[in-house]
Design a protein around this motif. Structure first.
Motif, PDB file in Angstrom:
ATOM      1  N   ALA A  23       0.958  -1.263  -0.080  1.00 52.74           N
ATOM      2  CA  ALA A  23      -0.079   0.013   0.007  1.00 52.74           C
ATOM      3  C   ALA A  23       0.636   1.142  -0.112  1.00 52.74           C
ATOM      4  CB  ALA A  23      -0.958  -0.007   1.064  1.00 52.74           C
ATOM      5  N   LEU A  29      -0.796   3.827  -7.246  1.00 53.77           N
ATOM      6  CA  LEU A  29      -2.420   3.952  -7.026  1.00 53.77           C
ATOM      7  C   LEU A  29      -3.002   3.175  -7.824  1.00 53.77           C
ATOM      8  CD1 LEU A  29      -2.096   7.786  -7.323  1.00 53.77           C
ATOM      9  CD2 LEU A  29      -2.377   6.558  -5.377  1.00 53.77           C
ATOM     10  N   TYR A 246      -3.778  -6.520  -2.641  1.00 53.55           N
ATOM     11  CA  TYR A 246      -3.494  -5.220  -3.069  1.00 53.55           C
ATOM     12  C   TYR A 246      -4.752  -4.315  -3.222  1.00 53.55           C
ATOM     13  CZ  TYR A 246      -1.792  -1.207  -5.936  1.00 53.55           C
ATOM     14  OH  TYR A 246      -1.360   0.052  -6.323  1.00 53.55           O
ATOM     15  N   LYS A 249      -6.204  -3.229   0.206  1.00 53.87           N
ATOM     16  CA  LYS A 249      -5.340  -2.297   0.665  1.00 53.87           C
ATOM     17  C   LYS A 249      -5.414  -0.940  -0.007  1.00 53.87           C
ATOM     18  CE  LYS A 249      -2.892  -4.352   4.298  1.00 53.87           C
ATOM     19  NZ  LYS A 249      -2.862  -4.253   5.282  1.00 53.87           N
ATOM     20  N   THR A 250      -5.905  -0.743  -0.973  1.00 53.59           N
ATOM     21  CA  THR A 250      -5.714   0.303  -1.711  1.00 53.59           C
ATOM     22  C   THR A 250      -7.278   0.827  -2.325  1.00 53.59           C
ATOM     23  OG1 THR A 250      -5.338  -0.717  -3.884  1.00 53.59           O
ATOM     24  CG2 THR A 250      -3.371   0.181  -2.538  1.00 53.59           C
TER      25      THR A 250
END
Length: 320
Positions: A23, A29, A246, A249-250
């Motif tokens: 992250a 991003l 991922y 987390k994002t």
């Protein structure tokens, strides 16, 4: 891949902890990069003079002359390969390709395509190799359709470079009691088409009892599947563990999804090369061995927070 009837679980909790670093890895991003139009992008740079690269002489002469290796990839699979805000292809695979290119004295040029067309593009020589979080399986090695069991083309050879299992994820705070694949019976699942997750879902659907059908919706890329789940159009999604972790987390600042249960079907990712191109295969294997030994491989894997999936050697066709 033909889904195995006995699924192997792995210690997902340790990997979830390890992937936390994803992250905060630089400029990572999660973007809506599901555009699957033809799109070339350099995934990294190599040494300008192939003569100065330690393993340049292992490459086929035609590749050395071009100075470029064309890579087919579905560039919508963060953190393995995706586009950052500037439109540059980034991720685990581009970083590894960059390191391999320095050993071989060539540039690895990534070209975007839908996942289920990559091996076809490799067979037609549109690409020199396919590198896209592709699981090394016996069916792919043999050119066999995993669903029908029929031969569909020449198989490929794989140089294995990472190990990952498959995870289920749900909307955060709304797991509906889903922890295992059996818990998906009676639910709707979103996946990327022709992936191991898709195969596992189809196998599970056959095992669900009457009245508890598992509904499956498959998309061209994982971003589309995530969007469907985020909008409430499904109960759960499934993808490779690094990708699911991922996203958890994002996406939405870490508020959209959560990974549930344990990983299953731990298996190697491989760089796919045409069986007839043994010289390129052997050059890639030598380059991967070199960056494993010199520590560059471990640095790249650590950068993306997925150390638990690191390999210790560059095996060829290690998938089953």
């Amino acid at each position: 891949m033909t889904a195995r009837s006995t699924r192997r679980t792995t210690a997902a909790q340790s990997r979830i902890a390890a992937v936390g670093a994803i992250a905060v890895a630089g400029a990572l991003l999660l973007t809506g990069c599901g555009d699957q139009t033809k799109d070339k992008d350099n995934g990294g740079s190599a040494t300008k003079e192939s003569s100065t690269a330690p393993l340049a002489d292992k490459l086929p002469q035609a590749v050395r002359d071009k100075g470029v290796v064309k890579v087919g990839s579905d560039i919508a699979y963060a953190p393995v390969e995706f586009k950052d805000e500037a439109g540059k292809t980034v991720g685990i695979d581009p970083d590894l390709a960059d390191a391999l290119g320095k050993q071989l004295g060539v540039k690895f040029e990534f070209e975007n395509g839908t996942f289920d067309t990559l091996l076809t593009g490799l067979r037609s020589k549109r690409y020199d190799l396919a590198m896209s979080a592709m699981t090394d399986t016996k069916d792919r090695q043999d050119g066999v359709d995993s669903e029908t069991g029929k031969k569909v083309g020449e198989g490929v050879d794989f140089i294995d470079y990472f190990t990952a299992g498959v995870s289920i994820y749900t909307k955060q705070g709304d797991d509906q009691g889903i922890k295992t694949w059996e818990d998906l019976c009676g639910k709707k699942l979103v996946v990327q088409r022709n992936t191991v997750s898709h195969d596992l879902a189809k196998a599970q659907a056959k095992e669900c009892p009457s009245g508890k059908k598992l509904s499956i919706e498959a998309f061209d890329n994982d971003q589309q599947a995530q969007t469907r789940l985020r909008s409430g159009g499904a109960d759960a999604g499934s993808s490779d563990f690094p990708v699911a972790a991922y996203a958890a987390k994002t996406s939405g600042g870490g508020k959209d999804f959560e990974v549930v249960g344990e990983q299953v079907e731990a298996a190697p990712y491989g760089i796919a090369v045409a069986k007839s191109n043994t010289e390129l295969r052997d050059a890639l294997q030598a380059a991967l061995e070199a960056i494993i030994k010199n520590g560059e491989y471990d640095k790249i894997i650590a950068k993306w927070g997925v150390e638990a999936g690191a390999v210790k050697e560059a095996a060829v066709n290690g998938g089953k």
